[in-house]
Scaffold this motif. Sequence first.
Motif: not given
Length: 136
Positions: A5-6, A32-35, A74-75, A132-133
């Motif tokens: 989720s964002l 968990t913070l992925k990005n 946050l991703h 993010f993309k």
Amino acid sequence: MTEQSLLLIKPDAVKKNHVGHIITITEQHGFTLKNIKVLQFDRKSAAEFYMMHEGKEFYEQLLDFMCSGTTVALHLERVDAVAKLLELVGDTDPEKRSPNTIRAMFADGVTKNAVHASDSPLSAKRELGLIFKGAF
Ligand code: CMP
């Protein structure tokens, strides 16, 4: 099922230095913070992100607010991430917010509401892609 989720930490919360605290809360709730990305919305990117609200009475106010300062995106990942993050964020309506939600702790009102969370797995995919993309 593990989901993505964002979470957007909006300009009001960034200006008040709540970023670290909000990230800690998500970690304490199993995310968990992925990005992570620090960004500045302009009218074009804010309009694209919030296209589903175009024409609503609060739309212009929302775009002005989102362009008013820095946003931190946050991703996040965990089991049932979308539903769990919405629960942790709390309701848009201040009257309906549970006390331990991020908005109850940090929001100033309906528009200046500290954070945004994706409202479905499909929205999460779209919003994570844009932030993010995309070229935000
Ligand atoms: P968010 O979760 O980012 O999704 C849309 C945003 O529009 C919402 O948080 C608020 O910031 C804003 N918003 C939603 N409803 C209203 C409203 N009735 N009046 C003003 N702003 C609103």
